[in-house]
Write a protein that holds these residues in place. Structure first.
Motif, PDB file in Angstrom:
ATOM      1  N   SER A   1       1.318  -1.392  -0.087  1.00  0.00           N
ATOM      2  CA  SER A   1       0.282  -0.449   0.005  1.00  0.00           C
ATOM      3  C   SER A   1       0.854   1.627   0.168  1.00  0.00           C
ATOM      4  O   SER A   1      -0.182   2.523  -0.007  1.00  0.00           O
ATOM      5  N   LYS A   2       2.606   1.087   0.550  1.00  0.00           N
ATOM      6  CA  LYS A   2       3.268   2.852   0.389  1.00  0.00           C
ATOM      7  C   LYS A   2       2.574   2.769   1.205  1.00  0.00           C
ATOM      8  O   LYS A   2       3.049   3.897   1.525  1.00  0.00           O
ATOM      9  N   GLY A   3       2.497   1.985   2.325  1.00  0.00           N
ATOM     10  CA  GLY A   3       2.060   2.369   3.915  1.00  0.00           C
ATOM     11  C   GLY A   3       3.244   3.774   4.721  1.00  0.00           C
ATOM     12  O   GLY A   3       3.013   4.192   5.451  1.00  0.00           O
ATOM     13  N   TYR A   4       4.797   3.138   3.635  1.00  0.00           N
ATOM     14  CA  TYR A   4       6.012   3.702   4.228  1.00  0.00           C
ATOM     15  C   TYR A   4       5.666   5.124   3.763  1.00  0.00           C
ATOM     16  O   TYR A   4       6.430   5.900   4.271  1.00  0.00           O
ATOM     17  N   GLU A   5       4.677   5.746   2.425  1.00  0.00           N
ATOM     18  CA  GLU A   5       4.682   6.917   2.160  1.00  0.00           C
ATOM     19  C   GLU A   5       3.640   7.878   3.065  1.00  0.00           C
ATOM     20  O   GLU A   5       4.071   9.109   3.960  1.00  0.00           O
ATOM     21  N   ASN A   6       2.301   7.067   3.381  1.00  0.00           N
ATOM     22  CA  ASN A   6       1.320   7.498   4.853  1.00  0.00           C
ATOM     23  C   ASN A   6       0.703   6.068   5.118  1.00  0.00           C
ATOM     24  O   ASN A   6       0.696   5.393   4.758  1.00  0.00           O
TER      25      ASN A   6
ATOM     26  N   ASP B   1      -1.645   6.007   6.235  1.00  0.00           N
ATOM     27  CA  ASP B   1      -3.123   6.044   5.524  1.00  0.00           C
ATOM     28  C   ASP B   1      -3.389   4.653   5.075  1.00  0.00           C
ATOM     29  O   ASP B   1      -4.246   4.407   4.760  1.00  0.00           O
ATOM     30  N   ASN B   2      -2.254   5.084   3.776  1.00  0.00           N
ATOM     31  CA  ASN B   2      -2.878   3.823   3.092  1.00  0.00           C
ATOM     32  C   ASN B   2      -3.066   2.596   3.502  1.00  0.00           C
ATOM     33  O   ASN B   2      -3.461   1.803   2.981  1.00  0.00           O
ATOM     34  N   ILE B   3      -2.967   2.143   4.580  1.00  0.00           N
ATOM     35  CA  ILE B   3      -3.205   0.835   4.887  1.00  0.00           C
ATOM     36  C   ILE B   3      -4.031   0.607   5.487  1.00  0.00           C
ATOM     37  O   ILE B   3      -4.492  -0.133   5.351  1.00  0.00           O
ATOM     38  N   ASP B   4      -3.795   1.617   5.949  1.00  0.00           N
ATOM     39  CA  ASP B   4      -6.433   1.476   6.242  1.00  0.00           C
ATOM     40  C   ASP B   4      -6.961   0.997   5.111  1.00  0.00           C
ATOM     41  O   ASP B   4      -8.020   0.308   5.114  1.00  0.00           O
ATOM     42  N   LYS B   5      -7.137   2.372   4.131  1.00  0.00           N
ATOM     43  CA  LYS B   5      -7.243   2.373   2.920  1.00  0.00           C
ATOM     44  C   LYS B   5      -7.298   1.427   1.736  1.00  0.00           C
ATOM     45  O   LYS B   5      -8.215   0.319   1.300  1.00  0.00           O
ATOM     46  N   TYR B   6      -6.497   0.103   2.459  1.00  0.00           N
ATOM     47  CA  TYR B   6      -6.027  -0.957   1.439  1.00  0.00           C
ATOM     48  C   TYR B   6      -6.628  -1.770   2.220  1.00  0.00           C
ATOM     49  O   TYR B   6      -7.230  -2.346   1.199  1.00  0.00           O
ATOM     50  N   MET B   7      -6.969  -1.697   2.848  1.00  0.00           N
ATOM     51  CA  MET B   7      -7.770  -3.124   4.549  1.00  0.00           C
ATOM     52  C   MET B   7      -8.890  -2.527   3.686  1.00  0.00           C
ATOM     53  O   MET B   7      -9.680  -3.701   3.282  1.00  0.00           O
ATOM     54  N   SER B   8      -9.278  -1.944   3.819  1.00  0.00           N
ATOM     55  CA  SER B   8     -10.918  -1.244   3.514  1.00  0.00           C
ATOM     56  C   SER B   8     -10.908  -1.428   2.462  1.00  0.00           C
ATOM     57  O   SER B   8     -12.375  -2.877   1.902  1.00  0.00           O
ATOM     58  N   LEU B   9     -10.446  -1.459   0.710  1.00  0.00           N
ATOM     59  CA  LEU B   9     -10.846  -1.851  -0.049  1.00  0.00           C
ATOM     60  C   LEU B   9     -10.885  -3.080  -0.660  1.00  0.00           C
ATOM     61  O   LEU B   9     -11.857  -3.935  -1.176  1.00  0.00           O
ATOM     62  N   HIS B  10      -9.538  -3.821   0.340  1.00  0.00           N
ATOM     63  CA  HIS B  10      -9.842  -5.551   0.049  1.00  0.00           C
ATOM     64  C   HIS B  10     -10.698  -6.180   1.008  1.00  0.00           C
ATOM     65  O   HIS B  10     -10.758  -7.543   0.629  1.00  0.00           O
ATOM     66  N   ARG B  11     -10.958  -5.518   1.963  1.00  0.00           N
ATOM     67  CA  ARG B  11     -11.806  -6.431   3.377  1.00  0.00           C
ATOM     68  C   ARG B  11     -12.070  -7.897   3.165  1.00  0.00           C
ATOM     69  O   ARG B  11     -12.817  -8.617   3.711  1.00  0.00           O
ATOM     70  N   TYR B  12     -13.470  -8.040   2.069  1.00  0.00           N
ATOM     71  CA  TYR B  12     -14.072  -8.631   1.340  1.00  0.00           C
ATOM     72  C   TYR B  12     -13.902  -9.324   0.240  1.00  0.00           C
ATOM     73  O   TYR B  12     -14.348 -10.518  -0.702  1.00  0.00           O
ATOM     74  N   ASP B  13     -12.382  -9.312  -0.006  1.00  0.00           N
ATOM     75  CA  ASP B  13     -11.970  -9.911  -0.944  1.00  0.00           C
ATOM     76  C   ASP B  13     -12.329 -12.210  -0.455  1.00  0.00           C
ATOM     77  O   ASP B  13     -11.310 -12.301   0.284  1.00  0.00           O
ATOM     78  N   ASP B  14     -12.167 -12.764  -1.542  1.00  0.00           N
ATOM     79  CA  ASP B  14     -12.044 -13.412  -1.041  1.00  0.00           C
ATOM     80  C   ASP B  14     -10.335 -14.663  -0.947  1.00  0.00           C
ATOM     81  O   ASP B  14     -10.312 -15.833  -1.182  1.00  0.00           O
ATOM     82  N   ASN B  15      -9.730 -13.394  -1.561  1.00  0.00           N
ATOM     83  CA  ASN B  15      -7.789 -13.782  -1.595  1.00  0.00           C
ATOM     84  C   ASN B  15      -7.247 -13.148  -1.143  1.00  0.00           C
ATOM     85  O   ASN B  15      -7.605 -11.920  -1.399  1.00  0.00           O
ATOM     86  N   ILE B  16      -6.094 -13.699  -0.652  1.00  0.00           N
ATOM     87  CA  ILE B  16      -4.495 -12.123  -1.272  1.00  0.00           C
ATOM     88  C   ILE B  16      -3.340 -12.554  -2.268  1.00  0.00           C
ATOM     89  O   ILE B  16      -2.520 -12.154  -1.365  1.00  0.00           O
ATOM     90  N   ASN B  17      -4.048 -12.910  -3.251  1.00  0.00           N
ATOM     91  CA  ASN B  17      -3.055 -12.542  -3.871  1.00  0.00           C
ATOM     92  C   ASN B  17      -1.760 -11.701  -4.276  1.00  0.00           C
ATOM     93  O   ASN B  17      -1.126 -11.899  -4.428  1.00  0.00           O
TER      94      ASN B  17
ATOM     95  N   LYS C   1      17.314  -6.698   8.353  1.00  0.00           N
ATOM     96  CA  LYS C   1      16.212  -6.342   9.545  1.00  0.00           C
ATOM     97  C   LYS C   1      15.834  -5.235   9.672  1.00  0.00           C
ATOM     98  O   LYS C   1      16.144  -4.745   9.809  1.00  0.00           O
ATOM     99  N   GLY C   2      14.581  -4.993   9.781  1.00  0.00           N
ATOM    100  CA  GLY C   2      13.551  -3.810   9.777  1.00  0.00           C
ATOM    101  C   GLY C   2      13.763  -2.831   9.047  1.00  0.00           C
ATOM    102  O   GLY C   2      13.779  -1.543   9.312  1.00  0.00           O
ATOM    103  N   LEU C   3      14.680  -2.613   7.087  1.00  0.00           N
ATOM    104  CA  LEU C   3      14.774  -1.995   6.701  1.00  0.00           C
ATOM    105  C   LEU C   3      13.768  -1.261   5.296  1.00  0.00           C
ATOM    106  O   LEU C   3      12.579  -2.397   5.838  1.00  0.00           O
ATOM    107  N   GLU C   4      13.614  -0.126   5.861  1.00  0.00           N
ATOM    108  CA  GLU C   4      12.418  -0.321   4.804  1.00  0.00           C
ATOM    109  C   GLU C   4      12.602  -0.768   3.003  1.00  0.00           C
ATOM    110  O   GLU C   4      12.991  -0.167   1.861  1.00  0.00           O
ATOM    111  N   TRP C   5      12.585  -2.426   2.957  1.00  0.00           N
ATOM    112  CA  TRP C   5      12.430  -3.143   1.815  1.00  0.00           C
ATOM    113  C   TRP C   5      11.134  -2.148   1.031  1.00  0.00           C
ATOM    114  O   TRP C   5      12.052  -2.788  -0.649  1.00  0.00           O
ATOM    115  N   GLY C   6      10.275  -2.067   1.343  1.00  0.00           N
ATOM    116  CA  GLY C   6       9.159  -1.717   0.741  1.00  0.00           C
ATOM    117  C   GLY C   6       9.553  -0.335  -0.548  1.00  0.00           C
ATOM    118  O   GLY C   6       9.286  -0.605  -1.502  1.00  0.00           O
ATOM    119  N   ARG C   7       9.885   0.154   0.155  1.00  0.00           N
ATOM    120  CA  ARG C   7      10.518   1.580  -0.831  1.00  0.00           C
ATOM    121  C   ARG C   7      11.605   1.400  -1.548  1.00  0.00           C
ATOM    122  O   ARG C   7      11.629   1.622  -2.802  1.00  0.00           O
TER     123      ARG C   7
END
Ligand code: ZN
Length: 392
Positions: free
Chosen positions: A208-213, A215-231, A256-262
């Protein structure tokens, strides 16, 4: 939100029909099947450490209160534990002889080994329970409120509660499951505890690029809340992990714990030579002048440009003083400036003797070309020359 205080429910009542799932490591049901002890959104049982669980039982035996417990009423005569799950599971496990407490002689005592009066005392102990009925948004507020008691919920545990549903359930099976054989590999790059949702947090942060903001994590979870997969989540996560291990052959503790996503987003389209990378990593790792080993990886990924990432150790004061004295003495003998760069010039400074505080230490052989931060490689320059050299 309606709350009703109940003080008539005893430990015996709550533990009636208590089921603990050893495999999943969580308490499941109680109160004769009317109570879900660990709803999906709750964190795993973390009191089974022979300390926190024992402390709960000792409190009860001493007649101390064990604190408020919150149930959410989900249907007529059906409840879920909102807060108190760890304590109730501890009590249920004790009552089903899963762990002992210790008497004054240090002898372990399981529930079945206690004398009947003590057993009765425990069973008859009333709990202080608030039963809450309300909307999901209110539950979120409740979580924040009750977060002040006990082991605080982590941000992701809270997020799991708010966005509980099939997506969270599936994601937890992969990222919050300490039996997942991949955890060992992932733990080289991810810090925190699996059962406290730190791995799930990281996976969500990456996609979700939550390392930038955040709130992106919450948005992503909300958007995918009822998905039947996590592909998508899993694929992206695997891509980042695969990328790290394809660029860096070596696994170092500082990874360990570096900002690997970014880092992945920034550099995954750049080609790297594994061998060279590996050599550089090991050189820098062993270089005692690199103070920030965590910065090594981004430094290399960025083409060894940004030295500030490494927080290079500077010459210490005594080294500077020794170099200054040596340089100044021979400069005076030769009638030249004690700044070697001033000395080769043809202005007034060519013979100027600078004071120690007018000068700075410089690496004769640049640190980036393998020069060490030792006296042999220390040269004092006037501040002006040092600054212009540093900017090369
Ligand atoms: Zn100079």
């Amino acid at each position: 939100m309606i709350t009703t205080l109940r003080t008539d429910i005893t430990i015996g009542d709550v533990c009636e029909g208590f089921v603990y799932n050893e495999f999943e490591g969580k308490g499941l049901f109680g109160l004769s099947g009317k109570l879900v002890i660990q709803p999906e959104y709750q964190r795993n049982y973390i009191y089974a450490d022979g300390k926190k669980d024992v402390a709960v039982i000792e409190s009860i035996l001493k007649g101390y209160p064990i604190g408020l417990i919150y149930f959410v009423k989900v249907a007529e005569d059906k409840y879920e534990i909102l807060d108190g799950q760890q304590r109730i599971t501890s009590i249920g496990r004790f009552k089903t002889n899963k762990f002992p407490v210790f008497d004054e002689n240090g002898t372990p005592r399981y529930f079945r080994g206690l004398n009947p009066e003590l057993q009765e005392k425990i069973n008859k102990t009333p709990l202080t329970i608030y039963i809450c009925e309300g909307e999901e948004t209110e539950i979120k507020e409740w979580f924040k409120t009750i977060n002040i008691a006990g082991v605080p919920l982590k941000e992701q545990e809270l997020a799991n509660a708010i966005h509980s549903g099939p997506f969270v359930t599936l994601a937890k099976e992969v990222f919050s499951n300490s039996r997942n054989a991949n955890i060992q590999k992932w733990s080289a790059y991810i810090s925190g505890a699996v059962d406290r949702q730190d791995y799930l947090r990281t996976a969500l942060e990456w996609i979700s690029k939550g390392y930038e903001n955040e709130d992106n994590i919450d948005k992503y979870m909300s958007l995918h809340r009822y998905d039947d997969n996590i592909n998508e989540l899993k694929l992206y996560f695997d891509s980042v992990i695969d990328w790290i291990s394809s660029v860096f052959d070596d696994v170092k503790p500082a990874m360990k714990g570096l900002e690997w996503g970014r880092l992945y987003e920034t550099y995954h389209n750049t080609a790297y030579n594994n061998q060279e990378v590996s050599t550089l990593v090991n050189q820098l790792y062993e270089d005692i002048f690199v103070k920030n080993t965590k910065g090594i990886f981004e430094y290399i990924l960025g083409g060894c440009q940004d030295k500030s990432l490494l927080d290079i150790r500077v010459f210490d004061e005594s080294t500077k003083r020794v170099a200054y004295t040596k340089q100044t003495n021979s400069a005076k003998e030769e009638g030249k400036s004690n700044c070697p760069l001033c000395a080769v010039g043809n202005n007034a400074n060519a013979t100027k003797i600078w004071s120690l505080k007018e000068m700075d230490a410089d690496h004769v052989t640049a640190w980036t070309r393998g020069g060490s931060t030792t006296i042999e490689n220390c040269e004092m320059l006037c501040k002006t020359h040092n600054r212009s050299k540093g900017n090369r």
